[in-house]
Design a protein around this motif. Structure first.
Motif, PDB file in Angstrom:
ATOM      1  N   LYS A 676       0.836  -1.204   0.000  1.00 23.62           N
ATOM      2  CA  LYS A 676       0.000   0.000   0.000  1.00 23.62           C
ATOM      3  C   LYS A 676       0.867   1.248   0.000  1.00 23.62           C
ATOM      4  CE  LYS A 676      -4.062  -2.026   2.230  1.00 23.62           C
ATOM      5  NZ  LYS A 676      -4.923  -2.012   3.445  1.00 23.62           N
ATOM      6  N   GLN A 677       1.954   1.223   0.774  1.00 25.36           N
ATOM      7  CA  GLN A 677       2.869   2.367   0.790  1.00 25.36           C
ATOM      8  C   GLN A 677       3.547   2.521  -0.573  1.00 25.36           C
ATOM      9  OE1 GLN A 677       1.694   4.005   3.847  1.00 25.36           O
ATOM     10  NE2 GLN A 677       3.686   4.842   3.311  1.00 25.36           N
ATOM     11  N   TYR A 678       3.911   1.381  -1.181  1.00 22.10           N
ATOM     12  CA  TYR A 678       4.556   1.449  -2.491  1.00 22.10           C
ATOM     13  C   TYR A 678       3.594   2.027  -3.532  1.00 22.10           C
ATOM     14  CZ  TYR A 678       7.495   0.405  -6.448  1.00 22.10           C
ATOM     15  OH  TYR A 678       8.274   0.546  -7.576  1.00 22.10           O
ATOM     16  N   LEU A 679       2.338   1.621  -3.458  1.00 24.63           N
ATOM     17  CA  LEU A 679       1.344   2.129  -4.409  1.00 24.63           C
ATOM     18  C   LEU A 679       1.121   3.628  -4.241  1.00 24.63           C
ATOM     19  CD1 LEU A 679      -1.261  -0.782  -4.330  1.00 24.63           C
ATOM     20  CD2 LEU A 679       0.219  -0.146  -6.241  1.00 24.63           C
ATOM     21  N   LYS A 680       1.215   4.120  -3.015  1.00 22.13           N
ATOM     22  CA  LYS A 680       1.091   5.566  -2.788  1.00 22.13           C
ATOM     23  C   LYS A 680       2.208   6.308  -3.521  1.00 22.13           C
ATOM     24  CE  LYS A 680      -0.957   5.092   1.834  1.00 22.13           C
ATOM     25  NZ  LYS A 680      -0.698   5.281   3.283  1.00 22.13           N
ATOM     26  N   PHE A 681       3.395   5.691  -3.537  1.00 19.82           N
ATOM     27  CA  PHE A 681       4.524   6.308  -4.242  1.00 19.82           C
ATOM     28  C   PHE A 681       4.401   6.142  -5.749  1.00 19.82           C
ATOM     29  CE2 PHE A 681       8.593   4.861  -6.232  1.00 19.82           C
ATOM     30  CZ  PHE A 681       9.087   6.126  -6.536  1.00 19.82           C
ATOM     31  N   ARG A 682       4.165   4.923  -6.195  1.00 16.84           N
ATOM     32  CA  ARG A 682       4.315   4.592  -7.620  1.00 16.84           C
ATOM     33  C   ARG A 682       3.012   4.606  -8.386  1.00 16.84           C
ATOM     34  NH1 ARG A 682       6.480   4.797 -12.202  1.00 16.84           N
ATOM     35  NH2 ARG A 682       7.761   3.100 -13.040  1.00 16.84           N
ATOM     36  N   GLY A 683       1.905   4.303  -7.717  1.00 16.78           N
ATOM     37  CA  GLY A 683       0.618   4.295  -8.404  1.00 16.78           C
ATOM     38  C   GLY A 683       0.299   2.997  -9.102  1.00 16.78           C
ATOM     39  N   LYS A 684       1.243   2.044  -9.085  1.00 13.79           N
ATOM     40  CA  LYS A 684       1.005   0.737  -9.706  1.00 13.79           C
ATOM     41  C   LYS A 684       1.941  -0.287  -9.087  1.00 13.79           C
ATOM     42  CE  LYS A 684       4.236   1.372 -13.606  1.00 13.79           C
ATOM     43  NZ  LYS A 684       5.117   0.224 -13.345  1.00 13.79           N
ATOM     44  N   GLU A 685       1.562  -1.566  -9.215  1.00 12.29           N
ATOM     45  CA  GLU A 685       2.418  -2.625  -8.689  1.00 12.29           C
ATOM     46  C   GLU A 685       3.589  -2.868  -9.639  1.00 12.29           C
ATOM     47  OE1 GLU A 685       0.587  -6.215  -7.459  1.00 12.29           O
ATOM     48  OE2 GLU A 685      -0.868  -5.230  -6.133  1.00 12.29           O
ATOM     49  N   PRO A 686       4.739  -3.269  -9.095  1.00  6.30           N
ATOM     50  CA  PRO A 686       5.913  -3.511  -9.942  1.00  6.30           C
ATOM     51  C   PRO A 686       5.828  -4.869 -10.628  1.00  6.30           C
ATOM     52  CG  PRO A 686       6.454  -4.007  -7.683  1.00  6.30           C
ATOM     53  CD  PRO A 686       5.040  -3.480  -7.671  1.00  6.30           C
ATOM     54  N   SER A 687       6.632  -5.036 -11.672  1.00  9.25           N
ATOM     55  CA  SER A 687       6.725  -6.336 -12.346  1.00  9.25           C
ATOM     56  C   SER A 687       8.171  -6.808 -12.299  1.00  9.25           C
ATOM     57  CB  SER A 687       6.266  -6.221 -13.801  1.00  9.25           C
ATOM     58  OG  SER A 687       7.150  -5.388 -14.536  1.00  9.25           O
ATOM     59  N   ILE A 688       8.386  -8.061 -12.627  1.00  9.95           N
ATOM     60  CA  ILE A 688       9.707  -8.659 -12.527  1.00  9.95           C
ATOM     61  C   ILE A 688      10.610  -8.285 -13.710  1.00  9.95           C
ATOM     62  CG2 ILE A 688       9.172 -10.819 -13.734  1.00  9.95           C
ATOM     63  CD1 ILE A 688      10.809 -12.293 -11.632  1.00  9.95           C
ATOM     64  N   GLU A 689      10.024  -7.820 -14.813  1.00 11.49           N
ATOM     65  CA  GLU A 689      10.797  -7.581 -16.036  1.00 11.49           C
ATOM     66  C   GLU A 689      11.947  -6.587 -15.862  1.00 11.49           C
ATOM     67  OE1 GLU A 689       7.512  -8.059 -16.073  1.00 11.49           O
ATOM     68  OE2 GLU A 689       7.647 -10.005 -17.090  1.00 11.49           O
ATOM     69  N   PRO A 690      11.746  -5.435 -15.183  1.00  8.85           N
ATOM     70  CA  PRO A 690      12.881  -4.514 -15.016  1.00  8.85           C
ATOM     71  C   PRO A 690      14.063  -5.148 -14.292  1.00  8.85           C
ATOM     72  CG  PRO A 690      10.828  -3.387 -14.541  1.00  8.85           C
ATOM     73  CD  PRO A 690      10.495  -4.837 -14.685  1.00  8.85           C
ATOM     74  N   LEU A 691      13.790  -6.019 -13.314  1.00  4.47           N
ATOM     75  CA  LEU A 691      14.870  -6.718 -12.616  1.00  4.47           C
ATOM     76  C   LEU A 691      15.666  -7.577 -13.592  1.00  4.47           C
ATOM     77  CD1 LEU A 691      14.727  -8.683  -9.289  1.00  4.47           C
ATOM     78  CD2 LEU A 691      15.491  -9.834 -11.347  1.00  4.47           C
ATOM     79  N   LEU A 692      14.953  -8.388 -14.375  1.00  2.00           N
ATOM     80  CA  LEU A 692      15.634  -9.272 -15.326  1.00  2.00           C
ATOM     81  C   LEU A 692      16.421  -8.457 -16.350  1.00  2.00           C
ATOM     82  CD1 LEU A 692      12.781 -11.882 -15.934  1.00  2.00           C
ATOM     83  CD2 LEU A 692      14.781 -12.132 -14.450  1.00  2.00           C
ATOM     84  N   LYS A 693      15.858  -7.343 -16.779  1.00  2.00           N
ATOM     85  CA  LYS A 693      16.540  -6.495 -17.756  1.00  2.00           C
ATOM     86  C   LYS A 693      17.797  -5.880 -17.163  1.00  2.00           C
ATOM     87  CE  LYS A 693      15.786  -2.580 -20.888  1.00  2.00           C
ATOM     88  NZ  LYS A 693      14.811  -1.546 -21.339  1.00  2.00           N
ATOM     89  N   ASN A 694      17.701  -5.372 -15.925  1.00  2.00           N
ATOM     90  CA  ASN A 694      18.862  -4.761 -15.270  1.00  2.00           C
ATOM     91  C   ASN A 694      20.005  -5.738 -15.096  1.00  2.00           C
ATOM     92  OD1 ASN A 694      17.564  -2.331 -15.079  1.00  2.00           O
ATOM     93  ND2 ASN A 694      17.108  -2.471 -12.885  1.00  2.00           N
ATOM     94  N   ARG A 695      19.675  -7.005 -14.917  1.00  2.00           N
ATOM     95  CA  ARG A 695      20.702  -8.020 -14.728  1.00  2.00           C
ATOM     96  C   ARG A 695      21.108  -8.698 -16.037  1.00  2.00           C
ATOM     97  NH1 ARG A 695      21.599 -10.612  -9.341  1.00  2.00           N
ATOM     98  NH2 ARG A 695      20.876  -9.097  -7.803  1.00  2.00           N
ATOM     99  N   GLY A 696      20.535  -8.250 -17.139  1.00  3.27           N
ATOM    100  CA  GLY A 696      20.887  -8.841 -18.422  1.00  3.27           C
ATOM    101  C   GLY A 696      20.354 -10.239 -18.600  1.00  3.27           C
ATOM    102  N   LEU A 697      19.269 -10.574 -17.922  1.00  2.00           N
ATOM    103  CA  LEU A 697      18.718 -11.926 -17.965  1.00  2.00           C
ATOM    104  C   LEU A 697      17.412 -11.983 -18.746  1.00  2.00           C
ATOM    105  CD1 LEU A 697      19.213 -12.780 -14.168  1.00  2.00           C
ATOM    106  CD2 LEU A 697      20.805 -13.226 -16.055  1.00  2.00           C
ATOM    107  N   TYR A 698      17.035 -10.864 -19.359  1.00  2.00           N
ATOM    108  CA  TYR A 698      15.718 -10.780 -20.009  1.00  2.00           C
ATOM    109  C   TYR A 698      15.860 -10.692 -21.517  1.00  2.00           C
ATOM    110  CZ  TYR A 698      10.972  -9.067 -20.890  1.00  2.00           C
ATOM    111  OH  TYR A 698       9.675  -8.918 -21.343  1.00  2.00           O
TER     112      TYR A 698
END
Length: 698
Positions: A676-698
């Motif tokens: 709920k606190q994260y949604l107040k900041f971001r307005g949406k739930e996160p997904s796993i894709e940015p993590l995989l992309k940042n690590r070069g695994l996507y």
């Protein structure tokens, strides 16, 4: 007459001396600027009396709550509990911080004496039936008491704490729980002492032939010479199991047999069947935790811990880790084959082994990106990197950092900075302690000498400390950090910002985020370390002062995902090992090494990679990260998405986004459920894709 006066003076001096000796700094308000601990006045003999008095005073406060004949209310029960135990907290924060950063055999003995007393005291509170009755009554009537949202959450959290700590157990089971908690407390201390001895004392790679230094740069050699001199091996070179000493040797030494010796010394810590062996201890801890979970009504210890996290269930965590493990393992195998090809081309008649990985990874990085770690280090002078992280905090939040030399410190190497906001208001203090010492445990962490709190409606600012084990300066060069150390400093500084910005009137919830969200503030802060405009600010050559050239910055950017297969696999392997140790449905005897092997076989861990922490030196899970080492990767889903909130605006220093992050995550993070606190900041739930992309695994 003169003789009488002389005797009177001597008597007065004696009494005065005795009084001075018995003065305990913990028993009065610190007379130091900002109320920092007077480290120069605190002696070993002060701790036990302070703990005992702190326990006594805290118990009196609890008794006053319990014996209050008035109807239980938020103020006379919950708030009174929330503000109780000030002296005990005061001495605990100093003692446990220094026992990690500047311990000694005498201090370790005190820890063994103090631990059972403190454990018993908190059990007395958690299992106090009359206290729980009052808390329960407030909890049951909470919606009729006119409480605001923060008061409601504080009530709910205290009620949850007491239930989770055994308040609903019968007397027989409460006695069992007390015994388990006492044993766990003793085992945690012994495990840590063994690991400290194994890391800092019981293994040294001593080199006495110059030819055995082949491949090492002069700064590495100089550091090893200083280490040798400090340990009584003058004229030789010493490498230790501390990472600033070990990793450069593994990266550059051409002596494969010495790389093997050093690395195997590291991965066999606590596993030598001697007085410092940790196998029996980790097994006993796992068994006791299984027993504790069962007593409290949970299937396993994993279920007990994870139920209050964002993940909610162990199954969700296993699923998440396996989802990332699959592409990470493929990437690691690709790198393994590429490194084996280098070995074969060079005529090496051997297969890549675990102790070869760092050496050939450096070669592969040079081959793929024309980048060598040694090219970067001259630009990462410790003081410049520190100023870089301060620069980021200033750009995002308007903070300034002023070095203070008039405040007590616990070691000559420690630095202190006063932190102010853009309106010149005092925010808090930051202690920085950079380099390895025999009395400092391994790793890097952020703690508090004083947590923010409220007294009489006024906010008491925090005193935060960052402790690391970074590369030391030599006689010819300043402390030059590796890229990993740069990211670590930014990481811990993210925790520090969380501590500095936390703001809330109730201690129980202020800054209290779920364990799998606690790494969000630290890991998002790492992103700024590698941004070109930030590198331009702090990455300056220590000799010339010239900023890092664009082509080198470009190489850092291009190589950002290099070796992420290895890094991700070794991390997930450790996270799985943690979960497996806490998956017992009941206590059982196992062979520790065979259990670990079976755990790693199930995830198909390749033999060239060990888990980042093996069972006998997995201090994270002996301490506060039990059933929770996974949280770093879980939080990376959050931090990758959160950093994108800045990137999407086209300004990585966007003050509007920074203000929202500060408010909803850093300052008010404990005010509601994590998502709920994260949604107040971001307005949406996160997904796993940015993590995989940042690590070069996507």
């Amino acid at each position: 007459m003169r003789k009488t006066i002389t005797l009177m003076l001597l008597s007065a001096l004696f009494v005065s001396g005795c009084q001075k000796k018995t003065e305990n700094p913990f028993f009065s308000e610190y007379k130091t600027p900002f109320g920092v601990p007077p480290f120069d006045e605190i002696k070993l003999e002060h701790y036990v009396p302070a703990f005992e008095k702190g326990i006594e005073e805290h118990q009196k406060e609890i008794d006053a709550i319990v014996n209050n004949e008035a109807e239980p209310t938020f103020e006379n029960t919950i708030l009174a509990l929330d503000k109780s135990g000030r002296l005990l907290t005061k001495v605990s924060r100093v003692f446990y911080s220094l026992n990690s950063a500047e311990t000694s055999p005498e201090m370790q003995a005190l820890a063994r004496e103090i631990a059972p007393k403190v454990t018993a005291h908190y059990d007395n509170i958690s299992l106090n039936e009359k206290l729980f009755e009052r808390i329960k009554k407030v909890y049951e009537n909470r919606n009729e008491l006119g409480l605001d949202s923060l008061q409601l959450r504080t009530v709910e959290k205290y009620y949850e704490d007491f239930v989770r700590n055994g308040a609903n157990l019968n007397d027989e089971d409460k006695a069992k729980l007390r015994e388990i908690n006492q044993k766990l407390s003793e085992l945690r201390i012994k495990f840590g002492e063994n690991l400290l001895a194994e890391t800092n004392k019981n293994f040294l790679l001593v080199i006495d032939k110059p030819e055995d230094l082949e491949g090492l740069s002069q700064d590495i050699i100089d550091a090893a010479a200083i280490e040798a001199k400090n340990r009584g091996y003058e004229g030789k070179w010493v490498f230790t199991l501390q990472k600033p000493s070990m990793i450069p040797f593994l990266q550059y030494s051409k002596k494969r047999e010495l790389r093997e010796k050093l690395y195997m010394g590291y991965v066999t810590r606590g596993n030598h069947n001697d007085e410092f062996d940790n196998k029996a201890i980790i097994l006993e801890i796992a068994k006791l935790r299984a027993q504790k979970a069962k007593l409290l009504g949970y299937e396993t210890y994993n279920h007990y811990i994870i139920s209050k996290n964002m993940a909610k269930t162990p199954e969700a965590v296993y699923s998440f880790l396996n989802k990332v493990m699959e592409p990470a393992l493929k990437a690691a195998i690709r790198d393994r084959e590429a490194m084996q090809a280098i070995i074969d081309r060079e005529g090496g008649n051997f297969k890549l082994a675990s102790w070869d990985w760092w050496y050939y990874a450096e070669k592969l990085k040079k081959e793929k990106y024309d980048l060598d770690e040694a090219e970067l280090k001259p630009y990462f002078k410790l003081e410049n990197v520190r100023e870089g992280m301060f620069y980021v905090a200033n750009k995002l939040y308007g903070l300034t950092f002023t070095k203070r030399t008039d405040l007590p410190i616990y070691h000559p190497e420690v630095e202190v900075f006063e932190v102010k906001d853009e309106n010149d208001n005092h925010v808090g203090l930051l202690y920085l302690d950079y380099h390895p010492r025999p009395g400092k445990r391994v790793g890097a962490w952020c703690g508090r000498f004083r947590q923010q709190t409220y007294e009489n409606g006024k906010r008491i600012p925090p005193i935060v400390n960052i402790v690391t084990n970074f590369t030391r300066p030599t006689e010819t060069t300043p402390a030059l950090l590796t890229w990993d150390e740069v990211e670590t400093l930014f990481h811990e500084f993210g925790h520090a910002l969380h501590g500095l910005f936390t703001d809330g009137p109730y201690d129980r919830i202020a800054g209290s985020v779920p364990r799998d969200m606690v790494e969000l503030p630290s890991q998002i802060n790492e992103h700024w370390a590698s941004q070109p405009e930030v590198l331009k600010y702090y990455a300056k050559h220590y000799e010339t002062g010239e900023p890092m050239p664009d082509e080198l910055i470009e190489k850092i950017q291009k190589s950002s995902t290099f070796n992420q297969g290895f890094a991700t696999v070794e991390y997930i392997a450790a996270a799985i090992l943690d979960l497996d140790w806490h998956s017992f449905t009941e206590p059982k005897d196992v062979d520790v090494l065979e259990f670990e092997k079976q755990s790693m076989d199930r995830i198909k861990l390749i033999p060239e990679i060990y888990p980042r922490y093996r069972s006998t030196y997995f201090n994270h899970i002996v301490g506060g990260y039990a059933s929770g080492y996974y949280v770093y990767l879980w939080a990376e889903v959050l931090d990758a998405d959160a950093f994108n909130a800045f990137v999407e605006t086209g300004d990585i220093f966007n003050r509007e986004v920074a203000a929202k992050f500060r408010k909803h995550i850093l300052s008010d993070g404990g005010n509601d459920d994590g998502m709920k606190q994260y949604l107040k900041f971001r307005g949406k739930e996160p997904s796993i894709e940015p993590l995989l992309k940042n690590r070069g695994l996507y």
